[in-house]
Motif scaffolding. Sequence first.
Motif, PDB file in Angstrom:
ATOM      1  N   LEU A 183       8.753   9.692   2.415  1.00 15.99           N
ATOM      2  CA  LEU A 183       9.167   8.719   3.287  1.00 15.99           C
ATOM      3  C   LEU A 183       7.733   8.355   2.285  1.00 15.99           C
ATOM      4  CD1 LEU A 183       8.820  10.142   6.678  1.00 15.99           C
ATOM      5  CD2 LEU A 183      10.565   8.609   6.046  1.00 15.99           C
ATOM      6  N   ASP A 184       8.046   6.243   2.672  1.00 12.33           N
ATOM      7  CA  ASP A 184       7.023   5.756   1.478  1.00 12.33           C
ATOM      8  C   ASP A 184       5.633   5.603   2.639  1.00 12.33           C
ATOM      9  OD1 ASP A 184       5.180   3.794   0.387  1.00 12.33           O
ATOM     10  OD2 ASP A 184       6.192   2.022   0.803  1.00 12.33           O
ATOM     11  N   ARG A 185       4.358   6.298   2.414  1.00 13.79           N
ATOM     12  CA  ARG A 185       3.265   6.218   3.133  1.00 13.79           C
ATOM     13  C   ARG A 185       2.139   5.544   2.882  1.00 13.79           C
ATOM     14  NH1 ARG A 185       4.387  10.937   6.082  1.00 13.79           N
ATOM     15  NH2 ARG A 185       5.607  12.500   5.452  1.00 13.79           N
ATOM     16  N   ALA A 186       2.686   4.042   1.515  1.00 10.52           N
ATOM     17  CA  ALA A 186       1.961   3.544   1.107  1.00 10.52           C
ATOM     18  C   ALA A 186       1.495   2.448   2.719  1.00 10.52           C
ATOM     19  CB  ALA A 186       1.867   2.573   0.196  1.00 10.52           C
ATOM     20  N   VAL A 187      -0.289   2.317   2.456  1.00  8.87           N
ATOM     21  CA  VAL A 187      -0.446   0.755   3.852  1.00  8.87           C
ATOM     22  C   VAL A 187       0.074  -0.605   3.400  1.00  8.87           C
ATOM     23  CG1 VAL A 187      -1.835   0.258   5.319  1.00  8.87           C
ATOM     24  CG2 VAL A 187      -2.432   3.030   4.821  1.00  8.87           C
ATOM     25  N   ARG A 188       0.942  -0.965   3.582  1.00 11.77           N
ATOM     26  CA  ARG A 188       1.621  -2.359   2.700  1.00 11.77           C
ATOM     27  C   ARG A 188       0.239  -3.578   2.540  1.00 11.77           C
ATOM     28  NH1 ARG A 188       6.633  -2.781   6.509  1.00 11.77           N
ATOM     29  NH2 ARG A 188       7.403  -0.688   6.166  1.00 11.77           N
ATOM     30  N   THR A 189      -0.647  -3.381   2.077  1.00 15.69           N
ATOM     31  CA  THR A 189      -1.429  -4.638   1.508  1.00 15.69           C
ATOM     32  C   THR A 189      -1.822  -5.076   0.505  1.00 15.69           C
ATOM     33  OG1 THR A 189      -2.732  -2.538   0.537  1.00 15.69           O
ATOM     34  CG2 THR A 189      -3.533  -2.494   1.718  1.00 15.69           C
ATOM     35  N   GLU A 190      -0.303  -6.002   0.141  1.00 12.52           N
ATOM     36  CA  GLU A 190       0.389  -6.746  -0.202  1.00 12.52           C
ATOM     37  C   GLU A 190       0.748  -7.950  -0.124  1.00 12.52           C
ATOM     38  OE1 GLU A 190       0.288  -6.488  -3.786  1.00 12.52           O
ATOM     39  OE2 GLU A 190      -0.282  -4.711  -3.601  1.00 12.52           O
ATOM     40  N   GLY A 191       0.247  -9.333   0.212  1.00 19.81           N
ATOM     41  CA  GLY A 191      -0.011 -10.603   0.602  1.00 19.81           C
ATOM     42  C   GLY A 191       1.328 -11.332   0.609  1.00 19.81           C
ATOM     43  N   GLY A 192       1.433 -12.415   0.448  1.00 15.81           N
ATOM     44  CA  GLY A 192       2.550 -13.096   0.334  1.00 15.81           C
ATOM     45  C   GLY A 192       2.037 -14.689   0.337  1.00 15.81           C
ATOM     46  N   VAL A 193       3.112 -15.229  -0.118  1.00 14.31           N
ATOM     47  CA  VAL A 193       3.282 -16.747  -0.509  1.00 14.31           C
ATOM     48  C   VAL A 193       3.536 -17.265   0.505  1.00 14.31           C
ATOM     49  CG1 VAL A 193       3.099 -18.232  -2.192  1.00 14.31           C
ATOM     50  CG2 VAL A 193       2.478 -16.447  -2.881  1.00 14.31           C
ATOM     51  N   SER A 194       3.804 -18.765   1.107  1.00 22.62           N
ATOM     52  CA  SER A 194       3.955 -18.937   2.460  1.00 22.62           C
ATOM     53  C   SER A 194       5.552 -20.455   1.448  1.00 22.62           C
ATOM     54  CB  SER A 194       3.011 -20.387   2.875  1.00 22.62           C
ATOM     55  OG  SER A 194       2.586 -21.233   2.254  1.00 22.62           O
ATOM     56  N   ASP A 195       5.900 -20.836   2.208  1.00 24.71           N
ATOM     57  CA  ASP A 195       7.194 -21.627   1.979  1.00 24.71           C
ATOM     58  C   ASP A 195       6.363 -22.806   1.599  1.00 24.71           C
ATOM     59  OD1 ASP A 195       8.835 -20.240   3.169  1.00 24.71           O
ATOM     60  OD2 ASP A 195       8.085 -21.679   5.468  1.00 24.71           O
ATOM     61  N   GLU A 196       4.890 -23.207   1.662  1.00 24.41           N
ATOM     62  CA  GLU A 196       4.769 -24.682   1.185  1.00 24.41           C
ATOM     63  C   GLU A 196       3.422 -24.220  -0.502  1.00 24.41           C
ATOM     64  OE1 GLU A 196       3.506 -23.512   4.042  1.00 24.41           O
ATOM     65  OE2 GLU A 196       4.520 -24.637   4.618  1.00 24.41           O
ATOM     66  N   GLY A 197       4.063 -23.073  -0.960  1.00 22.83           N
ATOM     67  CA  GLY A 197       3.326 -22.334  -1.751  1.00 22.83           C
ATOM     68  C   GLY A 197       1.887 -21.724  -1.990  1.00 22.83           C
TER      69      GLY A 197
END
Length: 401
Positions: A184-198
């Motif tokens: 099982l993947d036990r890493a806490v998801r702390t990766e951000g993202g990019v909006s549709d506007e960049g």
Amino acid sequence: MDTILLVVIIAVVAVLAVAGLLVSRRRGQAPPADRGAGATRTAPPAEPRVGDDAATPTAEERRTVEDVALPAPEETEVVEEPEAPEIEVPEPSAGRLVRLRARLARSQNSLGKGLLTLLSRERLDDDTWEEIEDTLLTADIGVGPTQELVERLRERVRVLGTRTPEELRALLREELLNQLDPSLDRAVRTEGGVSDEGEERPAVVMVVGVNGTGKTTTTGKLARVLVADGRSVVLGAADTFRAAAADQLQTWGQRVGARTVRGPEGGDPASVAFEAVREGIEATADVVLVDTAGRLHTKTGLMDELGKVKRVVEKQGPVSEVLLVLDATTGQNGLVQARVFAEVVEITGIALTKLDGTAKGGIVVAVQRELGVPVKLVGLGEGPDDLAPFEPEAFVDALLG
């Protein structure tokens, strides 16, 4: 005629005499008949004039200006500006559970020793296997996982003829690891993202749980874990129903230099969560941690409000992680809480607190099996750096001593 004139003159004289007497009394003078030979006339007191002293001044030695001591200046309290708290350097998260293994082993050792003692008996009859099953149930592993584990152990011991303590320990370790599912993947998801506007968006982690599980403390400790790993953090104090919650979270944030967004007591939690995410976007933070109110799972209205917080936050971007904080000492009751929370928000990970204070470490297996999501964090004490990423291998090794 002369007699009448004489009477008139006498009357006039008498009238004049009486008039003079009245005027004399009005002026404070005694009539002449009352004054004796040695009597003196007392003058009426003069009206005081501006600048006159009330009493007659007495002769005294005059002092010069140099002789007069000036009054001492009043002592004033100097209020110093509060100094900014010193930023602490948290302990790196890598290997925390390994370093805390001894502490974990002290509370879990009875389970591991009990199982190994039972498996080491010369004769493993039905009564012995029933004792093994009872031991596992007492550790809150759960009925299903316990029956599955006992059946596999019985089969392997019978087929392989495993009898030495080393072989039994290796066998038990392998089966317990299978129950924990190391894949099982036990890493806490702390990766951000990019909006549709960049535009860059921070990762948003919601922390949920019942009152008393250590939810706010876990949020603060998680901030330390993230800062230690080089992440910038914004904290959202969305638990507006408990007066001390925002203060407590802000203190945790100040220790590691993380900004805390808070609202008025009793305010709208969804509004605070929304502002925290917006602050995270403006500050280009890596992670926004939102501490929600400790909802009682029996309060339907409050649980619905928790769903509202999530929906409002998602207007600015997806929620990366929903961590459910559970108290390891509550045992099977924690599973009831987990089910209700899973119905309101999609749980993606579990943080187990107070795992160092109980011999019921089997709750890790039970809650994973119940929710189908991994245990990602475990709390092993009251220290600020006692929150550790969950590592199945280190946990089982501590379990077996």
